[in-house]
Scaffold this motif. Structure first.
Motif, PDB file in Angstrom:
ATOM      1  N   GLU A 150     -99.509  23.259  86.680  1.00  0.00           N
ATOM      2  CA  GLU A 150     -99.355  24.695  86.508  1.00  0.00           C
ATOM      3  C   GLU A 150    -100.440  25.216  85.554  1.00  0.00           C
ATOM      4  O   GLU A 150    -101.047  26.254  85.806  1.00  0.00           O
ATOM      5  CB  GLU A 150     -97.964  24.973  85.953  1.00  0.00           C
ATOM      6  CG  GLU A 150     -97.470  26.332  86.337  1.00  0.00           C
ATOM      7  CD  GLU A 150     -95.966  26.333  86.556  1.00  0.00           C
ATOM      8  OE1 GLU A 150     -95.277  26.820  85.654  1.00  0.00           O
ATOM      9  OE2 GLU A 150     -95.492  25.851  87.598  1.00  0.00           O
TER      10      GLU A 150
ATOM     11  N   PRO B 200     -89.790  34.732  82.442  1.00  0.00           N
ATOM     12  CA  PRO B 200     -89.397  33.426  81.900  1.00  0.00           C
ATOM     13  C   PRO B 200     -89.719  32.322  82.908  1.00  0.00           C
ATOM     14  O   PRO B 200     -89.402  32.461  84.090  1.00  0.00           O
ATOM     15  CB  PRO B 200     -87.890  33.550  81.679  1.00  0.00           C
ATOM     16  CG  PRO B 200     -87.656  35.025  81.543  1.00  0.00           C
ATOM     17  CD  PRO B 200     -88.677  35.685  82.425  1.00  0.00           C
ATOM     18  N   SER B 201     -90.342  31.247  82.444  1.00  0.00           N
ATOM     19  CA  SER B 201     -90.808  30.159  83.319  1.00  0.00           C
ATOM     20  C   SER B 201     -91.666  29.243  82.472  1.00  0.00           C
ATOM     21  O   SER B 201     -91.922  29.541  81.307  1.00  0.00           O
ATOM     22  CB  SER B 201     -91.686  30.735  84.438  1.00  0.00           C
ATOM     23  OG  SER B 201     -92.788  31.422  83.850  1.00  0.00           O
ATOM     24  N   CYS B 202     -92.118  28.159  83.034  1.00  0.00           N
ATOM     25  CA  CYS B 202     -93.072  27.307  82.320  1.00  0.00           C
ATOM     26  C   CYS B 202     -94.304  28.110  81.938  1.00  0.00           C
ATOM     27  O   CYS B 202     -94.901  27.882  80.878  1.00  0.00           O
ATOM     28  CB  CYS B 202     -93.494  26.124  83.183  1.00  0.00           C
ATOM     29  SG  CYS B 202     -92.171  24.943  83.469  1.00  0.00           S
TER      30      CYS B 202
ATOM     31  N   GLU C 227     -86.027  38.953  86.634  1.00  0.00           N
ATOM     32  CA  GLU C 227     -85.798  39.745  87.851  1.00  0.00           C
ATOM     33  C   GLU C 227     -86.953  40.671  88.191  1.00  0.00           C
ATOM     34  O   GLU C 227     -87.080  41.115  89.335  1.00  0.00           O
ATOM     35  CB  GLU C 227     -84.554  40.658  87.681  1.00  0.00           C
ATOM     36  CG  GLU C 227     -83.252  39.955  87.433  1.00  0.00           C
ATOM     37  CD  GLU C 227     -83.003  39.680  85.952  1.00  0.00           C
ATOM     38  OE1 GLU C 227     -83.979  39.635  85.179  1.00  0.00           O
ATOM     39  OE2 GLU C 227     -81.837  39.500  85.577  1.00  0.00           O
TER      40      GLU C 227
ATOM     41  N   GLY D 136     -92.856  31.847  88.323  1.00  0.00           N
ATOM     42  CA  GLY D 136     -92.416  30.596  88.942  1.00  0.00           C
ATOM     43  C   GLY D 136     -91.744  30.850  90.278  1.00  0.00           C
ATOM     44  O   GLY D 136     -91.613  31.993  90.727  1.00  0.00           O
ATOM     45  N   ASP D 137     -91.308  29.774  90.917  1.00  0.00           N
ATOM     46  CA  ASP D 137     -90.638  29.940  92.207  1.00  0.00           C
ATOM     47  C   ASP D 137     -89.237  30.519  92.027  1.00  0.00           C
ATOM     48  O   ASP D 137     -88.797  31.342  92.814  1.00  0.00           O
ATOM     49  CB  ASP D 137     -90.577  28.617  92.966  1.00  0.00           C
ATOM     50  CG  ASP D 137     -90.053  27.475  92.124  1.00  0.00           C
ATOM     51  OD1 ASP D 137     -90.776  27.049  91.201  1.00  0.00           O
ATOM     52  OD2 ASP D 137     -88.913  27.013  92.354  1.00  0.00           O
TER      53      ASP D 137
ATOM     54  N   GLY E 187     -88.319  32.602  89.776  1.00  0.00           N
ATOM     55  CA  GLY E 187     -88.516  34.021  89.520  1.00  0.00           C
ATOM     56  C   GLY E 187     -89.110  34.760  90.707  1.00  0.00           C
ATOM     57  O   GLY E 187     -89.248  35.984  90.654  1.00  0.00           O
TER      58      GLY E 187
ATOM     59  N   ILE F 256     -84.684  35.029  91.960  1.00  0.00           N
ATOM     60  CA  ILE F 256     -84.212  36.056  91.042  1.00  0.00           C
ATOM     61  C   ILE F 256     -85.073  37.307  91.079  1.00  0.00           C
ATOM     62  O   ILE F 256     -84.580  38.417  90.944  1.00  0.00           O
ATOM     63  CB  ILE F 256     -84.098  35.461  89.609  1.00  0.00           C
ATOM     64  CG1 ILE F 256     -83.185  34.217  89.637  1.00  0.00           C
ATOM     65  CG2 ILE F 256     -83.537  36.482  88.637  1.00  0.00           C
ATOM     66  CD1 ILE F 256     -82.973  33.551  88.295  1.00  0.00           C
TER      67      ILE F 256
ATOM     68  N   ASN G  93     -93.351  25.253  91.619  1.00  0.00           N
ATOM     69  CA  ASN G  93     -93.112  23.841  91.319  1.00  0.00           C
ATOM     70  C   ASN G  93     -91.777  23.373  91.889  1.00  0.00           C
ATOM     71  O   ASN G  93     -91.244  22.333  91.516  1.00  0.00           O
ATOM     72  CB  ASN G  93     -93.243  23.560  89.814  1.00  0.00           C
ATOM     73  CG  ASN G  93     -92.342  24.445  88.996  1.00  0.00           C
ATOM     74  OD1 ASN G  93     -91.400  25.045  89.530  1.00  0.00           O
ATOM     75  ND2 ASN G  93     -92.591  24.540  87.689  1.00  0.00           N
TER      76      ASN G  93
ATOM     77  N   GLY H 124     -88.618  24.378  91.784  1.00  0.00           N
ATOM     78  CA  GLY H 124     -87.359  24.277  91.041  1.00  0.00           C
ATOM     79  C   GLY H 124     -87.423  25.088  89.765  1.00  0.00           C
ATOM     80  O   GLY H 124     -88.495  25.554  89.356  1.00  0.00           O
ATOM     81  N   TYR H 125     -86.275  25.234  89.156  1.00  0.00           N
ATOM     82  CA  TYR H 125     -86.213  25.889  87.837  1.00  0.00           C
ATOM     83  C   TYR H 125     -86.547  24.810  86.824  1.00  0.00           C
ATOM     84  O   TYR H 125     -85.670  24.097  86.355  1.00  0.00           O
ATOM     85  CB  TYR H 125     -84.805  26.437  87.577  1.00  0.00           C
ATOM     86  CG  TYR H 125     -84.435  27.615  88.455  1.00  0.00           C
ATOM     87  CD1 TYR H 125     -84.496  28.903  87.940  1.00  0.00           C
ATOM     88  CD2 TYR H 125     -84.029  27.437  89.774  1.00  0.00           C
ATOM     89  CE1 TYR H 125     -84.162  29.990  88.738  1.00  0.00           C
ATOM     90  CE2 TYR H 125     -83.694  28.509  90.564  1.00  0.00           C
ATOM     91  CZ  TYR H 125     -83.765  29.793  90.043  1.00  0.00           C
ATOM     92  OH  TYR H 125     -83.436  30.850  90.833  1.00  0.00           O
ATOM     93  N   MET H 126     -87.795  24.667  86.520  1.00  0.00           N
ATOM     94  CA  MET H 126     -88.222  23.469  85.816  1.00  0.00           C
ATOM     95  C   MET H 126     -88.082  23.586  84.304  1.00  0.00           C
ATOM     96  O   MET H 126     -87.669  22.643  83.659  1.00  0.00           O
ATOM     97  CB  MET H 126     -89.647  23.105  86.213  1.00  0.00           C
ATOM     98  CG  MET H 126     -89.746  22.667  87.677  1.00  0.00           C
ATOM     99  SD  MET H 126     -88.500  21.422  88.091  1.00  0.00           S
ATOM    100  CE  MET H 126     -88.975  20.995  89.763  1.00  0.00           C
TER     101      MET H 126
HETATM  102  C1  LIG Z   1     -81.638  36.330  84.924  1.00  0.00           C
HETATM  103  C2  LIG Z   1     -81.971  35.086  84.257  1.00  0.00           C
HETATM  104  N1  LIG Z   1     -81.320  33.969  84.588  1.00  0.00           N
HETATM  105  C3  LIG Z   1     -81.622  32.817  83.990  1.00  0.00           C
HETATM  106  C4  LIG Z   1     -82.597  32.777  83.049  1.00  0.00           C
HETATM  107  C5  LIG Z   1     -82.921  31.467  82.368  1.00  0.00           C
HETATM  108  N2  LIG Z   1     -84.187  30.937  82.830  1.00  0.00           N
HETATM  109  C6  LIG Z   1     -85.294  31.086  82.102  1.00  0.00           C
HETATM  110  S1  LIG Z   1     -86.591  30.372  82.814  1.00  0.00           S
HETATM  111  C7  LIG Z   1     -85.667  29.845  84.079  1.00  0.00           C
HETATM  112  C8  LIG Z   1     -86.264  29.001  85.153  1.00  0.00           C
HETATM  113  C9  LIG Z   1     -87.259  29.726  85.988  1.00  0.00           C
HETATM  114  O1  LIG Z   1     -87.660  28.891  87.004  1.00  0.00           O
HETATM  115  P1  LIG Z   1     -89.017  29.183  87.740  1.00  0.00           P
HETATM  116  O2  LIG Z   1     -89.189  30.608  87.936  1.00  0.00           O
HETATM  117  O3  LIG Z   1     -89.119  28.328  88.928  1.00  0.00           O
HETATM  118  O4  LIG Z   1     -90.096  28.752  86.685  1.00  0.00           O
HETATM  119  P2  LIG Z   1     -90.448  27.295  86.128  1.00  0.00           P
HETATM  120  O5  LIG Z   1     -89.670  27.089  84.882  1.00  0.00           O
HETATM  121  O6  LIG Z   1     -90.104  26.311  87.161  1.00  0.00           O
HETATM  122  O7  LIG Z   1     -91.902  27.360  85.842  1.00  0.00           O
HETATM  123  C10 LIG Z   1     -84.381  30.231  83.958  1.00  0.00           C
HETATM  124  C11 LIG Z   1     -83.313  29.914  84.915  1.00  0.00           C
HETATM  125  C12 LIG Z   1     -83.217  33.980  82.700  1.00  0.00           C
HETATM  126  N3  LIG Z   1     -84.218  34.002  81.784  1.00  0.00           N
HETATM  127  N4  LIG Z   1     -82.933  35.103  83.311  1.00  0.00           N
END
Ligand SMILES: Cc1ncc(C[n+]2csc(CCOP(=O)(O)OP(=O)(O)O)c2C)c(N)n1
Ligand SMILES: Cc1cc2nc3c(=O)[nH]c(=O)nc-3n(C[C@H](O)[C@H](O)[C@H](O)COP(=O)(O)OP(=O)(O)OC[C@H]3O[C@@H](n4cnc5c(N)ncnc54)[C@H](O)[C@@H]3O)c2cc1C
Ligand code: SF4
Ligand code: SF4
Ligand code: SF4
Ligand SMILES: [Mg+2]
Lengths: 565, 288
Positions: free
Chosen positions: B23, B44-46, B69, B97-98, B100, B104, B126, B128-130
């Motif tokens: 990433e 929010p994501s890696c 969202e 991320g995927d 997001g 979501i 990637n 998944g919710y990594m």
């Molecule tokens: C509405 C909402 N639900 C849950 C979360 C908690 N959360 C933060 S990052 C994340 C994972 C996101 O996954 P992805 O978009 O695939 O990004 P990655 O971490 O894999 O890079 C989650 C579930 C949040 N911030 N907002």
């Protein structure tokens, strides 16, 4: 009352992450390193193959040739007749066929002869005089390496011309005379004293040692072995060395219609194919069965194509010679599972099991024995140690007589031109150490092989970057044409072939500045640096030690070194 | 490499991505190609972690961290505000991320695409919710292990590239980190276009997929060469161009490098091979 207003900064960021030290996460760090290619290690001359192939790929042909001749003064010769262990070691062999190193070597060698390129003269002259006894490939290679370093070299050769087996043994259809002459002439242009018709005996060594600071002995293995069942004096029975020497001098008498060659090795094939060219029908009688003939598969195939009849797994039990001809009483034999009985047969000698009922007779007018050569060492055992008909030398070529070195067929049963030349080169380096007074008590340079991790393995090649391409081989002249005379039977590469085949080299362990290591680092920790010989450096502060740069280097020129903190 | 990458130094060393992170490698070619005259939007994501622990940033450009969202809605607002101010040079890029994107943040993305808003959306996929511990998303492939699908995911990966193509936006492309030059070229191409440009980047997660630290590029290339993740571009929902596709490499070579697939039976491997074949065949139908 005024409400205390909360100040929200418009920018939250106060700095950048590059003040952080992600390097502390790491337990290993990549190092850009020039590493050994397996072809280079397998070559008895340790030719810098990836270096000169790269230059050839860039069409810098003269520079390529100069890099090649630093180790091998005879590329047009070895490019034709070397057994090319480099190709056996080539990493591309495991992928889509070894790089055609030998044919590329010939291409550069031939180009240099056509263009008249000369070998670089020594940078400076040294006073010390050295003697080389024997002007075959071992002696010439040693003389070359000594002369390159500025020593005053004297070549002492028993025959009237230099070359050894290259001139007197290997037939001209495999090594044309003008190629041999051209490369020897160019070597002699470096300036050395040549005393031909000058056989040296052991008793001459004392006086040589007075005249010269060091001596290299490379008199080859020039005595043909004999078989007791064959009469010693019969003009119709000769050995391959004499026969091939006469062929090369153009003085061979008429052989008659039927010729039998005894032996199954490379020399037997040369004798048989030469006799075919002189118009005879040729049978080869070999002790070993077809599958285990000592001749190389391609040599056997060529002889068969040329109409040589090979009768394998047979032995001549007795010989009756009369005016009508020579009668060979033969019998089928098996060598499988034979264990030499302890004490009875010297180790390494094949003991055939006779197969009763398989007897047959061969009638012929001419027999050529090609059952091996040995070194002529009578007298020499009084000046240094001789064992099993070979001069005993250390890995660095030193005999047990200080200042006397030896190499080539006289020291080894591994009898190849490149091996002899490699030993000549190695001995020259040791002689240099000896002459500079840096000589170690035992062993010395070249005693130890490379450590296995230093050599790039196939697993370290990232083949994604090398789309499959096919290997090409030298061409062959048609059989009918081949049988007409002693003209060369292989067709070297065209410039186009040389280019496409040079492009196949992975350049194992040799950075080509492709920048993959730079582009695949997620941490921007690889920096291009033109001031460094390895072209890149790693930012210690940031590198996390992931190894992506190592993995994505196409050719194993970056390695991961463990770190302990 | 086929395309000469031109980088401007926007992405900094010292970021917090795992060693060998694909990433981070993808972000390098996204932001360094777009250059400093760019505003980033990151949910929010890696990527949010990699973009920097406040108050430090790994990107020498403004980055707006929004909610999971609303990346596309935030980017819409920023792009429209720039336009209102008469700024026609600053680019807006979402890096999400995927989770997001596929899940979501999907409704805001779909509606922004329908309106053809003027920004670039890069999904760093990637699968998944990594950063929350490797839970499944609708991008997680069929039968892959995640913390929330311990026996393997029961349904196939959502085909988001084709969903975005169906929105008939100016540009949809797939890319992956084993081909950095191809990725950089696609970002550079998107940079020169207007309207909603969507780039889906497969970014192998070393920890989440169970890979060695040096294996990101390799596994990414195997995804392409097995036909699991072909690299292609679609303009205006119609013009398909294939960049790198299946070389007929068996899918098992891709699966066997990844611990998230190590529970698979022979029959399941064959099932995934058949799916990959079918998807590859479908895509080829669209190329002609
Ligand atoms: C509405 C909402 N639900 C849950 C979360 C908690 N959360 C933060 S990052 C994340 C994972 C996101 O996954 P992805 O978009 O695939 O990004 P990655 O971490 O894999 O890079 C989650 C579930 C949040 N911030 N907002
Ligand atoms: C017919 C034949 C074909 C071969 N084909 C190949 C091949 O295709 N490829 C390959 O790799 N190898 C081949 N070989 C093996 C290879 O030729 C030898 O291993 C190699 O020539 C050994 O080199 P050398 O310098 O040790 O000895 P030699 O080539 O034998 O040279 C020794 C030199 O020393 C001289 N000399 C001998 N005694 C004295 C003395 N007392 N004083 C002064 N000078 C003396 C000789 O006249 C000769 O010039 C072949 C060998 C033979 C016999
Ligand atoms: S690919 Fe080139 S460098 Fe590597 S072993 Fe073969 S010839 Fe030598
Ligand atoms: S790719 Fe970068 S971080 Fe990884 S080992 Fe190489 S230099 Fe270090
Ligand atoms: S990746 Fe390319 S540039 Fe880097 S060390 Fe290897 S050959 Fe050299
Ligand atoms: Mg994700």
């Amino acid at each position: 009352m005024a409400e205390a207003s909360k100040v929200v900064p418009s920018i939250w960021t106060t700095g950048w992450t590059d003040i952080l030290n992600t390097g502390t996460w790491r337990s290993a760090i990549p190092v850009h390193q020039k590493r050994l290619a397996p072809c280079h290690v397998a070559c008895p001359l340790n030719s810098e193959i990836p270096t000169w192939i790269k230059l050839a790929r860039e069409q810098s042909y003269q520079e390529a040739w100069l890099a090649l001749v630093a180790d091998n003064p005879f590329p047009a010769i070895t490019g034709r007749i070397c057994h090319h262990p480099c190709e056996g070691g080539c990493n591309r062999g495991e992928y889509d066929g070894a790089v055609a190193v030998n044919a590329l070597e010939q291409y550069l060698g031939d180009l240099a002869l056509r263009e008249g390129w000369s070998l670089p003269q020594p940078a400076s002259e040294l006073e010390q005089r050295v003697a080389v006894i024997g002007g075959g490939p071992a002696g010439l290679s040693c003389a070359y390496q000594l002369r390159r370093r500025g020593y005053q070299v004297t070549l002492l050769e028993a025959r009237s011309k230099l070359g050894g087996v290259l001139r007197e043994g290997i037939p001209q259809y495999r090594l044309p005379r003008e190629i041999l002459e051209g490369e020897i002439k160019r070597l002699l242009a470096l300036g050395m004293e040549v005393r031909t018709n000058h056989p040296i005996e052991a008793k001459d060594l004392d006086s040589l040692e007075k005249e010269f600071f060091a001596v290299f002995l490379a008199v080859g293995a020039q005595r043909a072995k004999t078989l007791p069942q064959f009469p010693a004096v019969d003009a119709r029975i000769t050995d391959a060395l004499h026969f091939l020497a006469k062929v090369s001098q153009g003085t061979v008498p008429s052989l008659g219609r039927q010729v039998v060659v005894i032996g199954g090795g490379s020399v037997a094939m040369d004798a048989a194919a030469s006799a075919r060219r002189l118009g005879s029908q040729v049978k080869v009688l070999a002790l070993e069965d077809r599958e285990s003939l000592p001749a190389r598969a391609d040599e056997l195939a060529e002889a068969l194509e040329e109409g040589v009849e090979v009768i394998a797994g047979v032995m001549v039990q007795s010989v009756v010679s009369s005016d009508e001809g020579i009668r060979l009483n033969c019998i089928g034999v098996s060598l499988a599972g034979t264990v030499p009985a302890a004490g009875t047969v010297p180790a390494g000698v094949l003991e055939p099991i006779l197969l009763p009922g398989t007897e047959f007779i061969v009638l012929t007018g001419q027999v050529i024995l090609a059952i091996g050569q040995e070194a002529e060492l009578s007298g020499w055992d009084s000046v240094f140690t001789v064992g099993q008909s070979l001069v005993k030398v250390e890995a660095n070529g030193a005999t047990d007589r200080p200042g006397v070195f030896a190499g080539g067929d006289v020291t080894t049963m591994e009898r190849y031109v490149s091996t002899a030349m490699g030993q000549g080169k190695k001995a020259a380096l040791s002689m240099g150490e000896f002459l500079r007074g840096e000589f170690p008590a035992t062993g010395g340079s070249g005693a130890e092989g490379p450590d296995p991790g230093a050599v790039v393995s196939y697993q370290e090649i990232n083949t994604f970057y090398f789309p499959p391409t096919s290997r090409e081989n030298k061409g062959n002249v048609a059989v009918e044409q081949r049988l007409r005379d002693f003209r060369e039977i292989k067709i070297g590469f065209t410039s186009q072939q040389a280019l496409t085949q040079a492009e196949r080299c992975f350049s194992c362990g040799h950075c080509m500045e492709c920048d993959n290591c730079f582009y695949f680092c997620p941490d921007m920790a690889v920096v291009k640096d033109a001031s460094l010989p390895e072209h890149y450096h790693i930012l210690d502060q940031y590198c996390k030690g992931c190894g992506s740069c190592v993995e994505e280097c196409p050719r194993g020129a970056v390695v991961l070194k463990e770190e302990t903190r | 490499m086929g395309y000469q990458i031109k980088e401007e130094k926007v992405f900094n060393s010292g970021h917090a991505a795992c060693p060998g992170c694909s990433e981070a490698l993808a972000i390098r070619y996204v932001v360094n190609t777009l250059g400093p005259d760019t505003i980033g939007v990151v949910p929010p994501s890696c990527i949010a972690i990699i973009s920097g622990p406040q108050p430090l940033s790994s990107m020498r450009m403004p980055v707006y961290q929004t909610t999971l969202e609303s990346s596309a809605a935030s980017a819409t607002g920023i792009a429209r505000a720039l336009k209102a101010k008469g700024n026609d040079h600053t680019k807006v890029v979402v890096m999400a991320g995927d989770g997001g994107t596929y899940d979501i943040g999907f409704q805001s993305l779909s509606s922004a695409a329908e309106r053809n808003e003027d920004f670039i959306y890069v999904c760093l996929d990637n699968e998944g919710y990594m950063n929350t511990g490797a839970q499944k998303s609708s991008s997680t492939p069929h039968l892959a292990y995640t913390a929330s699908t311990p026996a393997g995911k029961l349904t196939p990966k959502k085909n988001l590239a084709e969903i975005m193509v169906a929105h008939r936006i100016p540009y949809v492309a797939t890319a992956t980190t084993g081909y950095p030059d191809d990725l950089a070229r696609k970002v550079a191409k998107a940079k020169e276009m207007k309207g909603l440009r969507f780039i889906l980047v497969l970014a192998p997660c070393l920890d989440g997929w169970g890979l060695a630290d040096n294996a990101g590029p390799k596994v990414s290339r195997l995804a392409v060469e097995t036909g699991v993740f072909p690299l292609y571009e679609v303009e205006n929902g119609e013009r398909y161009t294939l960049n790198y596709g299946s070389k007929g490499t068996p899918v098992v070579q891709y699966l066997s490098l990844q611990k998230r697939y190590r529970h698979l039976s022979q029959a399941q491997v064959e099932e995934l091979q058949a799916e990959a074949n079918l998807n590859w065949q479908r895509l080829q139908g669209k190329l002609s």
